[in-house]
Design an enzyme around this catalytic site. Structure first.
Site, PDB file in Angstrom:
ATOM      1  N   ASP A  93       0.983  -1.182   0.177  1.00  0.00           N
ATOM      2  CA  ASP A  93       0.098   0.004   0.263  1.00  0.00           C
ATOM      3  C   ASP A  93       1.135   1.063  -0.390  1.00  0.00           C
ATOM      4  O   ASP A  93       1.749   1.039   0.495  1.00  0.00           O
ATOM      5  CB  ASP A  93      -0.855   0.283   1.377  1.00  0.00           C
ATOM      6  CG  ASP A  93      -1.848   1.193   1.343  1.00  0.00           C
ATOM      7  OD1 ASP A  93      -2.027   1.216   0.214  1.00  0.00           O
ATOM      8  OD2 ASP A  93      -1.722   1.095   2.290  1.00  0.00           O
ATOM      9  N   GLU A 126       2.619   4.632  -4.123  1.00  0.00           N
ATOM     10  CA  GLU A 126       2.568   5.992  -5.239  1.00  0.00           C
ATOM     11  C   GLU A 126       3.970   6.362  -5.640  1.00  0.00           C
ATOM     12  O   GLU A 126       4.578   7.108  -6.581  1.00  0.00           O
ATOM     13  CB  GLU A 126       1.561   6.840  -5.109  1.00  0.00           C
ATOM     14  CG  GLU A 126       0.116   6.084  -5.656  1.00  0.00           C
ATOM     15  CD  GLU A 126       0.126   5.448  -4.323  1.00  0.00           C
ATOM     16  OE1 GLU A 126       0.737   6.099  -2.812  1.00  0.00           O
ATOM     17  OE2 GLU A 126      -1.190   4.221  -4.231  1.00  0.00           O
ATOM     18  N   ASP A 179      -9.257   3.716  -2.039  1.00  0.00           N
ATOM     19  CA  ASP A 179      -9.717   4.207  -0.382  1.00  0.00           C
ATOM     20  C   ASP A 179     -11.349   4.590  -1.117  1.00  0.00           C
ATOM     21  O   ASP A 179     -11.633   6.275  -1.340  1.00  0.00           O
ATOM     22  CB  ASP A 179      -9.187   5.527  -0.103  1.00  0.00           C
ATOM     23  CG  ASP A 179      -8.271   4.968   0.875  1.00  0.00           C
ATOM     24  OD1 ASP A 179      -7.839   3.574   0.519  1.00  0.00           O
ATOM     25  OD2 ASP A 179      -7.412   5.705   1.393  1.00  0.00           O
TER      26      ASP A 179
HETATM   27  C1  GLC Z   1      -4.725   3.499   2.752  1.00  0.00           C
HETATM   28  C2  GLC Z   1      -5.480   2.143   2.508  1.00  0.00           C
HETATM   29  C3  GLC Z   1      -6.169   1.935   3.286  1.00  0.00           C
HETATM   30  C4  GLC Z   1      -5.718   1.126   4.281  1.00  0.00           C
HETATM   31  C5  GLC Z   1      -5.207   2.530   5.373  1.00  0.00           C
HETATM   32  C6  GLC Z   1      -4.262   2.269   6.157  1.00  0.00           C
HETATM   33  O1  GLC Z   1      -5.074   4.212   3.554  1.00  0.00           O
HETATM   34  O2  GLC Z   1      -5.798   2.487   1.183  1.00  0.00           O
HETATM   35  O3  GLC Z   1      -6.807  -0.034   1.800  1.00  0.00           O
HETATM   36  O4  GLC Z   1      -6.371   0.900   5.343  1.00  0.00           O
HETATM   37  O5  GLC Z   1      -4.520   2.804   4.047  1.00  0.00           O
HETATM   38  O6  GLC Z   1      -3.164   1.352   6.170  1.00  0.00           O
END
Ligand code: GLC
Length: 736
Positions: free
Chosen positions: A365, A368, A453
């Site tokens: 995650d 980017e 998200d």
């Molecule tokens: C980001 C991710 C989400 C995750 C959060 C905490 O917002 O897109 O899926 O739960 O971070 O790690």
């Protein structure tokens, strides 16, 4: 006087606009070398143009699958089919432009917020963490510069292989032109896939950039996630609820709270004191555990990963040589430069911390990369690329230091690659599962994706169809969105409607944010739970069909989720629709996408169809007003199809022995059934069974076209005209 056809006026307006545009363009200041090559890729004539500015070296592609061995031959001049004009306008700005016919739709470009047809807007490709997805959200997390231009006359494709910032203006002025502004000082290539059919263009593009290997069967099952299940107790409870309530599930996902202070490659001793034991206990219940891994490494002398990384110069630096530091979950953090091979190997070795504790898959995650307070480091309408020194930080390419923006769109890709390669190294004969938020062209070789998200809004439920269709057409077959919605709170109706659609996403995960109301299937009482249980059973019933679709993706690049035009290219109504889709050739999915609605119009293309839930034949070639109950499966099966339907299971570990029923739709039907171990790369060593299924006037036969896998004993049936019949045998030889 006869009236001129509408097309005439459109063409005339277009011609004037093009002349005006041509005159108003700055002159081409390009100095350097241009190469043209051609190839025939999966039957599609493809031209590649490579533009190498003076002093720059040949482009290093992050998209192309080196194992594909596509051969190009050099051309002396651009061939006629290469309809693209381009120029270098300033020291860092290029434009590429060509004309669009009035009837052409624009699809692809990876992850775009909005409908299937991208025409009429500008689309920015510059990987961005934007957690508010609304109509003006542009860009988002993934950047895949492949455009598919589609009309009844066929489809052609344009793939701009450059990870630098790009702005695709797809006829926003309504003057019939596509204009791409690329900000780069480096070499780049563009591939022009000549007009063919949509499946052929996607086949050619995925031949070039790769296809995902067959997913581990467990990863196609239902996954339950939450930000966060932050204690061992919470994780055990979730797993126990699933099994006690007999709701199918394969995976529990651990978000950032399993770590100590969000520090990568740590586990909180306080909240997860017996982490390995937890993972193995869950394993005994048939669960896999997936953990999140973000790229930010806490800048702290106490942190072992930071110390190691600094020692080996793994982190991105600013132009004065100091470490780049940004704010993410652990606080002030450094970012590994995954462009460096040795960094990918180091990171891969670090993953052993999780893999040796039994973690089954890794979720990448924030890649980017996301930086709190600086999610948009480049101006929305930038006309020039800042100097290398002003591109946030420097990275390292084969040519040496390079400004981050030039390669930003591959940051997540290189991280996913490091993760994928680590899993392959540690478990060479196990199908890896990596999930990533950011990615570039070719990301399908390394990871599955989800679309970040979203929110618990019906609007996001609705848009998940066209958005996933564009992602799928951009080569990424294994994709989904957070079922139930990530941000805000879902409710019973939305959750059920989301599962009605979500069971058909290739990647099927319920995930929800910290502040939202819990949205596990039982969170809204028994009626909701019952509906979702039934829907998830259908997901598992369809897993053999999903597996076959991924086999077909390997063979031809076809993604499981397809717009109707994939199969019905001449049907002008089908081309317009993006609130329903095909899942493979045999299922048409058309769910309820609005609150308070129980009916919707469903368009069935030519032929005859059957409601998945049963009932008599329905005529195609028109719209039907269809009612769906809360536990209905909002899908139709193509008449003439045979679907392999698995018996009820709680998780994929039980699937190999579950009975299979070949459900035949109509008097004459054909199907395919694929069988392998669902876990290893045995299928690459011919360890699989492949069957052609036929029903001809009530007579069912299964012909084994490949027999290489000794499947565990299970019962087989076929179902035709409402009756179910046992099959004697399905191993090895033909069966009647
Ligand atoms: C980001 C991710 C989400 C995750 C959060 C905490 O917002 O897109 O899926 O739960 O971070 O790690």
């Amino acid at each position: 006087m006869a009236k001129a056809p509408d097309n005439f006026w459109i063409a005339a307006r277009q011609a004037t606009a093009l002349t005006r545009l041509r005159k108003s363009r700055p002159k081409n200041i390009f100095k350097g070398q241009v190469q043209y090559d051609k190839s025939e890729i999966s039957g599609v004539s493809t031209v590649r143009m490579t533009v190498i500015p003076q002093g720059a070296s040949l482009p290093q592609s992050h998209a192309i699958d080196e194992t594909a061995n596509v051969n190009f031959t050099r051309l002396k001049k651009p061939p006629a089919l290469f309809a693209l004009n381009w120029q270098k306008e300033t020291e860092s700005r290029w434009t590429l432009h060509w004309s669009l016919d009035s009837a052409e739709q624009c699809w692809g470009l990876g992850e775009r917020y909005g409908g299937l047809n991208l025409r009429g807007r500008t689309h920015t490709l510059f990987a961005t963490d934007d957690d508010l997805h609304i109509e003006s959200s542009d860009p988002l997390y993934k950047c895949i510069p492949l455009l598919l231009v589609q009309s009844a006359g066929g489809t052609y494709g344009v793939f701009l292989d450059s990870p630098a910032p790009q702005f695709w203006d797809l006829d926003s002025e309504r003057n019939g032109t596509a204009n791409v502004r690329l900000l780069s000082r480096r070499a780049w290539s563009v591939y022009w896939f000549a007009r063919s059919t949509l499946p052929e263009i996607v086949a050619a593009y995925t031949k070039l950039t790769g296809r995902c290997s067959l997913p581990a069967r467990w990863s196609l099952g239902h996954q339950q996630s939450r930000w966060s299940y932050s204690t061992e107790r919470a994780v055990r409870d979730i797993a126990a609820e699933y099994r006690n309530r007999k709701i199918p599930c394969d995976t529990v996902v651990l978000d950032i709270d399993y770590m100590q202070d969000y520090r990568v490659f740590t586990v909180s001793q306080e909240r997860f004191p017996r982490f390995e034991r937890l993972v193995s206990d869950l394993g005994r219940l048939g669960f896999r555990v997936v953990t999140i891994v973000d790229p930010g490494v806490k800048r702290s002398a106490q942190d072992a990963t930071f110390r190691e990384g600094r020692r080996m110069a793994a982190f991105c630096t600013t132009s004065d040589g100091s470490l780049f530091v940004g704010q993410v979950w652990p606080g002030a953090s450094c970012l590994p430069d995954f462009m460096k091979r040795e960094v990918r190997v180091w990171w891969g070795d670090k993953l052993d911390f999780l893999l040796s504790r039994g973690i089954a898959g890794i979720w990448n995650d924030m890649n980017e990369p996301a930086l709190f307070g600086n999610q948009r480091p480049l101006k929305a309408n930038a006309q020039e690329l800042p100097e290398d020194a002003d591109q946030l930080f420097l990275q390292y390419d084969i040519d040496g230091e390079i400004g981050h923006f030039e390669v930003r769109n591959t940051y997540g890709q290189q991280m996913a690659r490091a993760t994928h390669e680590a899993l392959r190294k540690v478990r060479p004969d196990e199908r890896p599962f990596v999930l990533t938020r950011s990615g570039y062209a070719g990301i399908q070789r390394y990871a599955a994706v989800w679309l970040g998200d979203n929110k618990s809004w019906f609007e996001h439920l609705r848009l998940s169809i066209p958005m996933l269709l564009n992602v799928s057409l951009s080569g990424v077959a294994f994709c989904g969105v957070d079922i139930g919605g990530f941000g805000e709170s879902t409710d019973a109706e939305l959750l059920i409607r989301w599962y009605q659609l979500g069971i058909f996403y290739p990647f099927c995960r319920n995930h929800c944010a910290l502040n939202g109301r819990p949205q596990e299937p039982w969170s809204f009482g028994p009626a909701t739970e019952q509906a979702i249980r039934r829907l998830l059973h259908v997901r598992y019933q369809l897993l053999p069909y999903f597996e076959r679709l991924f086999v077909e993706h390997r063979e031809s690049g076809a993604p499981p989720m397809r717009p109707l035009a994939w199969h019905y290219p001449d049907d002008l109504t089908a081309r317009q629709l993006d609130d329903q889709f095909m899942l493979g050739p045999d299922l048409l999915v058309a769910p309820i996408l609005q609150r308070g609605k129980t009916r919707r119009p469903v368009y069935l293309p030519d032929g005859h169809w059957f409601k998945f839930d049963g009932g008599s034949q329905v005529a195609g070639g028109r719209f039907h007003d269809v009612e769906y109950e809360m536990d209905s499966v909002p899908a139709f099966v193509r008449g003439g199809a045979i679907l392999p339907i698995a018996g009820a299971v709680q998780h994929t570990g039980q699937l190999p022995t579950a009975p299979i029923t070949f459900r035949c739709y109509g008097n004459r039907a054909r199907g395919r059934y694929w069988q392998d171990d669902g876990a290893t790369f045995g299928y690459e060593r011919a360890e699989y069974n492949d069957w052609t299924l036929t029903l001809n006037r009530g007579r069912f036969s299964a012909k084994c076209v490949h027999n290489g896998f000794a499947s565990p004993a299970r019962r087989y049936f076929y179902e035709a005209a409402g009756h179910r019949y046992p099959l004697k045998n399905l191993a090895g030889s033909n069966t009647d």
